[in-house]
Design a protein around this motif. Sequence first.
Motif, PDB file in Angstrom:
ATOM      1  N   ASN A 178       0.804  -1.226   0.000  1.00 36.09           N
ATOM      2  CA  ASN A 178       0.000   0.000   0.000  1.00 36.09           C
ATOM      3  C   ASN A 178       0.835   1.273   0.000  1.00 36.09           C
ATOM      4  O   ASN A 178       0.323   2.352   0.324  1.00 36.09           O
ATOM      5  CB  ASN A 178      -0.969   0.033   1.191  1.00 36.09           C
ATOM      6  CG  ASN A 178      -2.343  -0.512   0.847  1.00 36.09           C
ATOM      7  OD1 ASN A 178      -2.796  -0.398  -0.283  1.00 36.09           O
ATOM      8  ND2 ASN A 178      -2.998  -1.125   1.813  1.00 36.09           N
ATOM      9  N   ASN A 179       2.119   1.184  -0.365  1.00 36.77           N
ATOM     10  CA  ASN A 179       2.981   2.368  -0.322  1.00 36.77           C
ATOM     11  C   ASN A 179       3.556   2.662  -1.708  1.00 36.77           C
ATOM     12  O   ASN A 179       4.576   2.110  -2.111  1.00 36.77           O
ATOM     13  CB  ASN A 179       4.115   2.154   0.685  1.00 36.77           C
ATOM     14  CG  ASN A 179       4.803   3.453   1.053  1.00 36.77           C
ATOM     15  OD1 ASN A 179       5.093   4.282   0.196  1.00 36.77           O
ATOM     16  ND2 ASN A 179       5.079   3.630   2.336  1.00 36.77           N
ATOM     17  N   LEU A 180       2.894   3.551  -2.423  1.00 46.68           N
ATOM     18  CA  LEU A 180       3.343   3.913  -3.773  1.00 46.68           C
ATOM     19  C   LEU A 180       4.598   4.771  -3.758  1.00 46.68           C
ATOM     20  O   LEU A 180       5.413   4.707  -4.690  1.00 46.68           O
ATOM     21  CB  LEU A 180       2.230   4.656  -4.517  1.00 46.68           C
ATOM     22  CG  LEU A 180       1.106   3.812  -5.119  1.00 46.68           C
ATOM     23  CD1 LEU A 180       0.076   4.732  -5.747  1.00 46.68           C
ATOM     24  CD2 LEU A 180       1.643   2.829  -6.156  1.00 46.68           C
ATOM     25  N   ASP A 181       4.761   5.580  -2.737  1.00 44.20           N
ATOM     26  CA  ASP A 181       5.925   6.472  -2.684  1.00 44.20           C
ATOM     27  C   ASP A 181       7.223   5.673  -2.658  1.00 44.20           C
ATOM     28  O   ASP A 181       8.180   5.990  -3.373  1.00 44.20           O
ATOM     29  CB  ASP A 181       5.846   7.380  -1.452  1.00 44.20           C
ATOM     30  CG  ASP A 181       4.715   8.398  -1.556  1.00 44.20           C
ATOM     31  OD1 ASP A 181       4.302   8.692  -2.691  1.00 44.20           O
ATOM     32  OD2 ASP A 181       4.258   8.879  -0.505  1.00 44.20           O
ATOM     33  N   ILE A 182       7.264   4.636  -1.825  1.00 41.39           N
ATOM     34  CA  ILE A 182       8.476   3.815  -1.760  1.00 41.39           C
ATOM     35  C   ILE A 182       8.669   3.046  -3.063  1.00 41.39           C
ATOM     36  O   ILE A 182       9.796   2.910  -3.552  1.00 41.39           O
ATOM     37  CB  ILE A 182       8.421   2.860  -0.550  1.00 41.39           C
ATOM     38  CG1 ILE A 182       8.507   3.671   0.745  1.00 41.39           C
ATOM     39  CG2 ILE A 182       9.548   1.837  -0.609  1.00 41.39           C
ATOM     40  CD1 ILE A 182       8.453   2.834   2.008  1.00 41.39           C
ATOM     41  N   LEU A 183       7.585   2.561  -3.643  1.00 49.44           N
ATOM     42  CA  LEU A 183       7.715   1.856  -4.922  1.00 49.44           C
ATOM     43  C   LEU A 183       8.310   2.775  -5.983  1.00 49.44           C
ATOM     44  O   LEU A 183       9.183   2.365  -6.754  1.00 49.44           O
ATOM     45  CB  LEU A 183       6.357   1.342  -5.387  1.00 49.44           C
ATOM     46  CG  LEU A 183       6.364   0.626  -6.744  1.00 49.44           C
ATOM     47  CD1 LEU A 183       7.278  -0.592  -6.731  1.00 49.44           C
ATOM     48  CD2 LEU A 183       4.941   0.230  -7.153  1.00 49.44           C
ATOM     49  N   GLU A 184       7.881   4.026  -6.014  1.00 45.41           N
ATOM     50  CA  GLU A 184       8.426   4.957  -6.999  1.00 45.41           C
ATOM     51  C   GLU A 184       9.912   5.203  -6.755  1.00 45.41           C
ATOM     52  O   GLU A 184      10.703   5.294  -7.712  1.00 45.41           O
ATOM     53  CB  GLU A 184       7.648   6.280  -6.961  1.00 45.41           C
ATOM     54  CG  GLU A 184       8.025   7.216  -8.098  1.00 45.41           C
ATOM     55  CD  GLU A 184       7.041   8.351  -8.268  1.00 45.41           C
ATOM     56  OE1 GLU A 184       7.127   9.034  -9.303  1.00 45.41           O
ATOM     57  OE2 GLU A 184       6.188   8.565  -7.369  1.00 45.41           O
ATOM     58  N   GLU A 185      10.320   5.280  -5.477  1.00 46.57           N
ATOM     59  CA  GLU A 185      11.740   5.433  -5.166  1.00 46.57           C
ATOM     60  C   GLU A 185      12.546   4.231  -5.654  1.00 46.57           C
ATOM     61  O   GLU A 185      13.663   4.384  -6.166  1.00 46.57           O
ATOM     62  CB  GLU A 185      11.927   5.609  -3.659  1.00 46.57           C
ATOM     63  CG  GLU A 185      11.479   6.951  -3.109  1.00 46.57           C
ATOM     64  CD  GLU A 185      11.784   7.067  -1.627  1.00 46.57           C
ATOM     65  OE1 GLU A 185      12.954   6.848  -1.242  1.00 46.57           O
ATOM     66  OE2 GLU A 185      10.865   7.357  -0.848  1.00 46.57           O
ATOM     67  N   PRO A 211      -6.163  -3.282  -0.622  1.00 48.87           N
ATOM     68  CA  PRO A 211      -5.398  -2.191  -1.241  1.00 48.87           C
ATOM     69  C   PRO A 211      -6.146  -0.876  -1.063  1.00 48.87           C
ATOM     70  O   PRO A 211      -7.376  -0.846  -1.107  1.00 48.87           O
ATOM     71  CB  PRO A 211      -5.341  -2.593  -2.715  1.00 48.87           C
ATOM     72  CG  PRO A 211      -6.589  -3.388  -2.930  1.00 48.87           C
ATOM     73  CD  PRO A 211      -6.819  -4.137  -1.639  1.00 48.87           C
ATOM     74  N   ASN A 212      -5.393   0.198  -0.830  1.00 43.50           N
ATOM     75  CA  ASN A 212      -6.084   1.486  -0.738  1.00 43.50           C
ATOM     76  C   ASN A 212      -6.513   1.955  -2.123  1.00 43.50           C
ATOM     77  O   ASN A 212      -6.147   1.353  -3.139  1.00 43.50           O
ATOM     78  CB  ASN A 212      -5.243   2.537  -0.012  1.00 43.50           C
ATOM     79  CG  ASN A 212      -3.957   2.878  -0.745  1.00 43.50           C
ATOM     80  OD1 ASN A 212      -3.932   2.992  -1.975  1.00 43.50           O
ATOM     81  ND2 ASN A 212      -2.874   3.053   0.005  1.00 43.50           N
ATOM     82  N   VAL A 361      -5.509  -2.134  10.145  1.00 38.40           N
ATOM     83  CA  VAL A 361      -4.505  -3.002   9.523  1.00 38.40           C
ATOM     84  C   VAL A 361      -4.489  -2.729   8.017  1.00 38.40           C
ATOM     85  O   VAL A 361      -5.466  -2.982   7.316  1.00 38.40           O
ATOM     86  CB  VAL A 361      -4.801  -4.487   9.797  1.00 38.40           C
ATOM     87  CG1 VAL A 361      -3.786  -5.371   9.083  1.00 38.40           C
ATOM     88  CG2 VAL A 361      -4.781  -4.762  11.300  1.00 38.40           C
ATOM     89  N   PHE A 362      -3.350  -2.191   7.550  1.00 35.58           N
ATOM     90  CA  PHE A 362      -3.247  -1.789   6.150  1.00 35.58           C
ATOM     91  C   PHE A 362      -1.966  -2.282   5.489  1.00 35.58           C
ATOM     92  O   PHE A 362      -1.763  -2.085   4.287  1.00 35.58           O
ATOM     93  CB  PHE A 362      -3.330  -0.260   6.024  1.00 35.58           C
ATOM     94  CG  PHE A 362      -2.288   0.466   6.845  1.00 35.58           C
ATOM     95  CD1 PHE A 362      -1.054   0.778   6.294  1.00 35.58           C
ATOM     96  CD2 PHE A 362      -2.537   0.819   8.164  1.00 35.58           C
ATOM     97  CE1 PHE A 362      -0.086   1.439   7.054  1.00 35.58           C
ATOM     98  CE2 PHE A 362      -1.582   1.479   8.919  1.00 35.58           C
ATOM     99  CZ  PHE A 362      -0.350   1.783   8.366  1.00 35.58           C
ATOM    100  N   ASP A 363      -1.065  -2.921   6.278  1.00 36.03           N
ATOM    101  CA  ASP A 363       0.153  -3.478   5.707  1.00 36.03           C
ATOM    102  C   ASP A 363       0.708  -4.522   6.678  1.00 36.03           C
ATOM    103  O   ASP A 363       0.076  -4.842   7.705  1.00 36.03           O
ATOM    104  CB  ASP A 363       1.193  -2.387   5.396  1.00 36.03           C
ATOM    105  CG  ASP A 363       1.682  -1.638   6.633  1.00 36.03           C
ATOM    106  OD1 ASP A 363       1.317  -2.024   7.773  1.00 36.03           O
ATOM    107  OD2 ASP A 363       2.434  -0.656   6.477  1.00 36.03           O
ATOM    108  N   TYR A 364       1.887  -5.040   6.359  1.00 38.72           N
ATOM    109  CA  TYR A 364       2.471  -6.119   7.151  1.00 38.72           C
ATOM    110  C   TYR A 364       2.801  -5.687   8.575  1.00 38.72           C
ATOM    111  O   TYR A 364       2.512  -6.396   9.541  1.00 38.72           O
ATOM    112  CB  TYR A 364       3.727  -6.617   6.436  1.00 38.72           C
ATOM    113  CG  TYR A 364       4.445  -7.758   7.116  1.00 38.72           C
ATOM    114  CD1 TYR A 364       3.828  -8.979   7.304  1.00 38.72           C
ATOM    115  CD2 TYR A 364       5.770  -7.619   7.533  1.00 38.72           C
ATOM    116  CE1 TYR A 364       4.492 -10.036   7.910  1.00 38.72           C
ATOM    117  CE2 TYR A 364       6.450  -8.669   8.133  1.00 38.72           C
ATOM    118  CZ  TYR A 364       5.801  -9.873   8.320  1.00 38.72           C
ATOM    119  OH  TYR A 364       6.460 -10.909   8.915  1.00 38.72           O
ATOM    120  N   MET A 365       3.394  -4.503   8.732  1.00 39.81           N
ATOM    121  CA  MET A 365       3.797  -4.045  10.053  1.00 39.81           C
ATOM    122  C   MET A 365       2.587  -3.796  10.955  1.00 39.81           C
ATOM    123  O   MET A 365       2.618  -4.105  12.150  1.00 39.81           O
ATOM    124  CB  MET A 365       4.648  -2.779   9.943  1.00 39.81           C
ATOM    125  CG  MET A 365       5.989  -2.988   9.238  1.00 39.81           C
ATOM    126  SD  MET A 365       6.975  -4.323   9.964  1.00 39.81           S
ATOM    127  CE  MET A 365       7.357  -3.617  11.572  1.00 39.81           C
TER     128      MET A 365
END
Length: 423
Positions: A178-185, A211-212, A361-365
Motif C-alpha cells: 500500500n505504499n506507492l511512494d516507496i515503490l516509486e523510489e 489495497p487502498n 490493519v493496512f500493511d504487514y507491520m
Amino acid sequence: MSIFDTANKYIPGGVNSPVRAFKAVDLEPIFIEKANKSYLYDINGKEYIDYVCSWGPLILGHNNEEIKQNVIKACENGLSYGTATKLEVDMAQFICENITHIEKIRMVNSGTEAVMSAIRLARGYTGKDKVVKFDGCYHGHSDSMLIQAGSGLMTEGIPDSSGVTKSCTMDTISIPYNNLDILEEVFKKHSYNIACVILEPVAANMGVVLPNDAFLKGLRQLCDTYKSLLIFDEVITGFRLSFGGASEYFGITPDLVTYGKIIGAGMPVGAYGGKKEIMDMVAPNGAVYQAGTLSGNPIAMTAGLTQLKILKENESIYSNINNMSKYLFENLKYIIKRNNFDCTINYIGSLGSIFFTREKVFDYMSAKKSDTKKYAKYFKNMLDKGVYIAPAQFEAIFISNEHNKEIIDKTLNIIEDSIKNII
C-alpha cells in the motif's frame, strides 16, 4: 500412540505443510476424515463448520455433487497420461474466452509453480533482472520469493529460509504494501532494470489486507512508465473475488496473472497466463523454459472446469457468498463494538480476517501488531465449539455457497462466547 505421534515418526513435523501444524496456536493438528458442504469431520467423528475451505478454492463448498460425479467419470478413463488431452485445451479455451486479460495460459501444478514460472517469463520477456514484491504477500516457496519482509528499502533480498542462498534473492526487493511512494523510489533507484512487480491484489497471507484506493492504479501506471510487467497473484482472489478475479473487481489489467488450486476446485493445479506476446515467449514457442509431466492432469482439469462453468452459468453465487460474508463480518463488527473487544475486521467479497488489535490493519507491520497469543486462545475456543478457522492469526476466513444464515448465526454466537472467554 496417537496418529500425530505416528505422523511425527514418518513426516517432518507430522504434517505435509507447515500451515497444518497448529504450532502457532500451540495445539496438535486435527486429522480430517471427510467433508461435505460447509462441514468437516475429523477421524473421531467430530463435526466442524469450515471457514478455511481448503484455503479458499471451495467456493461451492465441500464435495459438490456435480464436480464429484464428473471426477468419478473422468477417473474411469485413467488418472494420468503424461500427454496432451482435450480437457486441458477445453480449460485453456474456457479461461481465455471468459477472462479478458488472458489471451494464452499455461497449466502447471501449484500456485508456487505458477509464480516461479511467471517471474522467469517476466525476466525473459523484459530482459531485466529485478523483481519487486510486497512485505507480507506470499507467493509460494520458490527460492527467489522467500525473502524477509521488511528487509529495508531498496536493499538486496535477505533469505527467509535456511537452504536459500543470498544469490537467489539478491534481485528480489520487498517493500511495504500500500505504499506507492516507496515503490516509486525503488523504480527511480533501479531505473529500468525491474522486470516485474508482483503482488496479491488483495493480500490474504498476512490476514486479509485491502489495497487502498490509489494503490493498484498507481502500480499499473508505474509499471507502464518503467516498462515493467505487473503480475497479479490471484491464487486466492481469482474466481473468488469475482469471476474475473481482482482484475475485474478493481478494473485493473495486469500483464500476467497466476492461479492455484482454485481453478481445480481444490485439486492440485496452477496456471499462469496473460498477453499473447508475453506468453509466446514460453517453450516450445520461445526461449523461456518451463515443463511439467503432470501439468493439465485430466482429473484436476475435470474438477476445475466443472466448478468454473458452474460459477459462470450461475453468477448469482457471487451475490450469495458476498451477502453471507457481509452478514458475518458486519455482525462481527457489532459484536466487537458491543463488547469493547480489541479487534479489527478487514473483509472484501467472500473473504476476511479478524485481527486481535484495535489499530487499522493496512500493511504487514500493522498486521504484526495483532496479539497472536489471544488469537491462539480464541482458536482453541472456536475449535472446541465446532468451528474450524485458520490455525494462525495471519490467514483468511472464506465463505462458500454452502454457508447459510443459520450456520453463520450459530458461528456468530460461538465467536462472541469464544472472545469473551479470553478477554
